[in-house]
Scaffold this motif. Structure first.
Motif, short mmCIF file in Angstrom:
data_model
loop_
_atom_site.label_atom_id
_atom_site.label_comp_id
_atom_site.label_asym_id
_atom_site.label_seq_id
_atom_site.Cartn_x
_atom_site.Cartn_y
_atom_site.Cartn_z
N LYS A 216 27.70 38.41 37.72
CA LYS A 216 27.86 37.19 38.50
C LYS A 216 29.17 36.47 38.26
O LYS A 216 29.59 35.64 39.07
CB LYS A 216 26.68 36.24 38.25
N GLU A 217 29.84 36.76 37.13
CA GLU A 217 31.13 36.14 36.86
C GLU A 217 32.29 36.94 37.45
O GLU A 217 33.45 36.52 37.34
CB GLU A 217 31.36 35.98 35.34
N SER A 218 32.01 38.05 38.08
CA SER A 218 33.07 38.94 38.55
C SER A 218 33.57 38.52 39.93
O SER A 218 32.88 37.86 40.72
CB SER A 218 32.59 40.39 38.61
N VAL A 219 34.81 38.93 40.24
CA VAL A 219 35.39 38.65 41.54
C VAL A 219 34.63 39.38 42.64
O VAL A 219 34.54 38.90 43.78
CB VAL A 219 36.89 39.04 41.55
N TRP A 220 34.04 40.53 42.30
CA TRP A 220 33.31 41.30 43.32
C TRP A 220 32.02 40.60 43.73
O TRP A 220 31.60 40.70 44.87
CB TRP A 220 33.03 42.70 42.80
N TYR A 221 31.38 39.90 42.80
CA TYR A 221 30.18 39.14 43.16
C TYR A 221 30.55 38.03 44.13
O TYR A 221 29.85 37.80 45.14
CB TYR A 221 29.54 38.54 41.91
N ARG A 222 31.65 37.34 43.86
CA ARG A 222 32.06 36.25 44.74
C ARG A 222 32.43 36.78 46.12
O ARG A 222 32.13 36.14 47.13
CB ARG A 222 33.24 35.50 44.12
N ARG A 223 33.09 37.94 46.17
CA ARG A 223 33.51 38.49 47.47
C ARG A 223 32.37 39.22 48.18
O ARG A 223 32.07 38.96 49.34
CB ARG A 223 34.68 39.44 47.27
N ILE A 225 29.01 39.50 47.53
CA ILE A 225 27.70 38.87 47.67
C ILE A 225 27.81 37.49 48.31
O ILE A 225 27.17 37.20 49.31
CB ILE A 225 26.98 38.78 46.31
N ARG A 226 28.65 36.63 47.74
CA ARG A 226 28.77 35.28 48.28
C ARG A 226 29.74 35.20 49.46
O ARG A 226 29.77 34.20 50.18
CB ARG A 226 29.21 34.32 47.17
N GLY A 227 30.52 36.26 49.64
CA GLY A 227 31.43 36.31 50.78
C GLY A 227 32.58 35.33 50.71
O GLY A 227 33.10 34.89 51.74
N GLU A 228 33.01 35.01 49.49
CA GLU A 228 34.08 34.03 49.32
C GLU A 228 35.45 34.72 49.30
O GLU A 228 35.56 35.88 48.92
CB GLU A 228 33.89 33.25 48.01
N ARG A 229 36.48 33.97 49.66
CA ARG A 229 37.86 34.47 49.58
C ARG A 229 38.34 34.23 48.14
O ARG A 229 39.13 33.31 47.87
CB ARG A 229 38.75 33.76 50.59
N ALA A 230 37.86 35.05 47.25
CA ALA A 230 38.11 34.85 45.82
C ALA A 230 39.42 35.47 45.38
O ALA A 230 39.78 36.56 45.80
CB ALA A 230 36.95 35.42 45.00
N VAL A 231 40.11 34.77 44.50
CA VAL A 231 41.34 35.28 43.91
C VAL A 231 41.00 36.01 42.62
O VAL A 231 40.27 35.50 41.77
CB VAL A 231 42.33 34.13 43.60
N ALA A 232 41.53 37.21 42.47
CA ALA A 232 41.33 37.97 41.23
C ALA A 232 42.40 37.52 40.23
O ALA A 232 43.59 37.61 40.51
CB ALA A 232 41.46 39.46 41.49
N GLU A 233 41.99 37.03 39.07
CA GLU A 233 42.96 36.52 38.11
C GLU A 233 42.47 36.75 36.69
O GLU A 233 41.27 36.87 36.44
CB GLU A 233 43.19 35.02 38.33
N GLY A 234 43.41 36.83 35.74
CA GLY A 234 43.07 36.95 34.33
C GLY A 234 42.50 38.31 33.97
O GLY A 234 42.78 39.33 34.60
N ILE A 235 41.70 38.34 32.89
CA ILE A 235 41.08 39.57 32.40
C ILE A 235 40.14 40.14 33.46
O ILE A 235 39.35 39.42 34.06
CB ILE A 235 40.30 39.29 31.10
#
Length: 449
Positions: A216-223, A225-235
Motif C-alpha cells: 500500500k505504500e508503493s507507487v504502483w498501489y497509488r497508480r 489501484i487508486r488511479g492517482e497520478r503518482a510521482v515515483a521518488e526516493g527508495i
C-alpha cells in the motif's frame, strides 16, 4: 454475444456525458473497466454515425486489436457479432461493420512511434478511439485531432493508466482542454476517473485477492489501484529497505533433505528451472552473476547464489570467462545439474560468444547461453515489488550484495518510472543481473494471478 457487467454509477454518468461531448477521456486504475466502457460507447454511437470511416488505435496495431476489438471478449467484434468482418482497406487493417445506418469501416492502427502519424493521413474519421493514449506518440495524437475536425459528429475517445503529474500527456494534451472546459461548460471535454471498485464484474473476494498483491505504500498501489497520478521518488523498495528479514531465507530452507540409500543427503524437491543472469562490467562497473531457482513451475522464485568481479575501466574477457566457469561449476555441484538457461546482457554479443566458447572448452553445456530478453525498464521494479510482497520471491541471506542493492535502489528524478542509473555502490550491476534471471520468464510468472 457476451453481455458485460452493469455499469457503476460513475461509468453510467460518463456514458451519458459522451453523447454531448467530443473529447472523452477515461483514466484510472487497472481493471477499472475503462476499455469495456469506452468500447461500448464507441460501438453504440457507431450505429447511427453519418461518417463511413472511423479509427481505433493503440501503441501498436496489436494493442489496438487486443484492447478494443477483443477487450476480454466484450470488444467491438463481440458487440457487432454476426455483423462484422476483419479485412483490409487501402492496405490497412480494418473491420467492416454493418450498422443501422449502413456499412462502416474501422481502421486499426499503431501510434506509439514517431512516424506512425503517417499511417492515418489521407482520411477524415468520424470517430477515433485511442487506447493507452499516454503511451502513444504526441505527433500521432495530434494527427488524430486534425483528422476528425470535419466529422459530422466529432468524437475522440482516450483511455489511459495514470503517469506522473508532469507527464507530457497532461501538460501538452489535457491541460488545454481542461482549461477550455472551465471557461465554457459546453466546450465538450468529458473526463471520467475509474478504479477497480467500478468494475462490477469482479466480486469482493476477487478485489481483495488483487489488493493483496500490492504494497500500500508503493507507487504502483497509488497508480494501479487508486488511479492517482503518482510521482515515483526516493527508495524503490521501501518496505524491503526498512526490514528485509521477511524476504530472506537460509540454505536449509530451500530444499527438503532426505538421506539416500548411500547415506548421503538427497534433494527431495528439485527446482523446476535454474537460471543465471549476467551483467558485464567495464567503465567503472562490476561484472555480476546471479542465479535463481524456480519451484512449483514458475510460481515460487528463490535467488540462490551471487558472485562478482571487481569494477574496472575495461572488460577483461579472460577474467570474466574464468569467473563464469567457476560459477557454472558451483551451480552444478550444489544443485545437481547445469542451469537450464544462462542469460547475459544481450547487448554484449562478443562476450556472449566468449562465454559459449569457454563453456564448450570445459565440456559444459553452452547452447543454453542466450542473450537476455529486454523489457521496459519501468516494468522491472513493479515485477519485483509484486513478487516480494506476495512472498513468491525470496533471497538467500548469503546474497548480501544483491540485498544491499535492493535496499539502495532509487527512482530517477528525471525519468520517474525508472531506477536511478548512478550505480552507487554498484547497486545497478547487481540489480541488472538479478533482473536477467527472470525477464525471459515474465509471461510465465503470471503477475496478474
Amino acid at each position: 454475444m457476451n453481455i458485460p457487467a452493469p455499469f457503476s454509477q460513475r461509468q453510467y454518468d460518463y456514458f451519458l456525458r459522451c453523447i454531448d461531448s467530443w473529447f472523452n477521456v477515461a483514466e484510472g486504475g487497472k481493471r477499472g473497466g475503462k476499455n469495456v466502457l469506452q468500447t461500448l460507447v464507441f460501438c453504440a454511437m457507431l450505429e447511427t454515425h453519418k461518417n463511413k470511416i472511423h479509427l481505433v488505435a493503440g501503441v501498436s496495431n496489436a494493442t489496438a486489436k487486443l484492447n478494443i476489438l477483443d477487450c476480454d471478449g466484450y470488444g467491438l467484434l463481440n458487440y457487432f457479432e454476426g455483423r462484422c468482418r476483419e479485412g483490409k482497406y487501402k492496405d490497412r487493417d480494418c473491420v467492416y461493420v454493418k450498422t443501422k445506418t449502413g456499412e462502416k469501416v474501422i481502421l486499426v492502427s499503431g501510434g506509439g512511434k514517431d512516424g506512425d502519424e503517417k499511417l492515418i493521413k489521407g482520411n477524415t474519421y468520424g470517430m477515433a478511439y485511442v487506447t493507452e493514449a499516454n503511451e502513444c506518440h504526441t505527433k500521432f495524437l495530434k494527427e488524430v485531432f486534425d483528422r476528425t475536425i470535419s466529422s459530422s459528429d466529432r468524437k475522440i475517445f482516450h483511455d489511459l493508466n495514470p503517469k506522473e503529474e508532469e507527464h507530457w500527456y497532461y501538460t501538452d494534451i489535457l491541460k488545454f482542454h481542461e482549461q477550455n472546459q472551465e471557461k465554457d461548460k459546453n466546450y465538450g471535454y468529458n473526463y471520467g476517473h475509474f478504479t477497480i471498485v467500478d468494475n462490477m464484474s469482479l466480486t469482493d473476494e476477487q478485489i481483495k485477492a488483487v489488493l493483496k498483491t500490492y504494497e500500500k505504500e508503493s507507487v504502483w498501489y497509488r497508480r494501479d489501484i487508486r488511479g492517482e497520478r503518482a510521482v515515483a521518488e526516493g527508495i524503490i523498495f521501501v518496505k524491503f529497505a526498512n526490514n528485509a528479514e521477511p524476504y530472506l531465507y537460509n540454505d536449509d530452507e530451500l530444499f527438503d533433505i532426505a538421506t539416500g540409500l548411500d547415506g548421503k543427503p538427497k534433494l527431495k524437491k528439485y527446482p523446476y528451472k535454474l537460471t543465471v543472469g549476467i551483467d558485464f562490467g567495464g567503465n567503472g562497473s562490476m561484472t555480476t552473476f546471479v542465479a535463481a531457482a524456480y519451484f512449483n513451475r514458475y510460481h515460487d522464485i528463490r535467488i540462490v547464489e551471487e558472485a562478482g568481479i571487481d569494477k574496472s575501466p575495461d572488460i577483461d574477457a579472460d577474467k570474466i570467462c574464468k569467473k563464469f566457469i567457476e560459477f557454472y561449476n558451483l551451480i552444478i555441484d550444489k544443485y545437481g545439474r547445469a542451469p537450464d538457461w544462462i542469460f547475459p546482457d544481450s547487448a554484449a554479443t562478443t562476450m556472449i560468444n566468449s562465454l559459449r566458447s569457454a563453456a564448450r572448452k570445459e565440456g559444459l553445456p553452452w547452447q543454453n547461453i542466450a542473450g537476455c530478453y529486454k523489457n521496459e525498464l519501468s516494468e522491472r521494479p513493479r515485477m519485483w515489488d509484486i513478487l516480494l510482497h506476495t512472498g513468491r520471491l525470496k533471497i538467500n541471506r548469503r546474497c548480501t550484495k544483491l540485498i544491499a542493492a535492493l535496499k539502495a535502489l532509487k527512482w530517477d528524478e528525471k525519468k520517474p518510472n525508472q531506477p536511478e542509473d548512478k550505480n552507487i555502490g554498484n547497486c545497478n550491476d547487481w540489480w541488472d543481473a538479478g533482473c536477467y534471471t527472470m525477464l525471459d520468464f515474465e509471461k510465465y510468472i503470471g503477475l496478474d494471478k
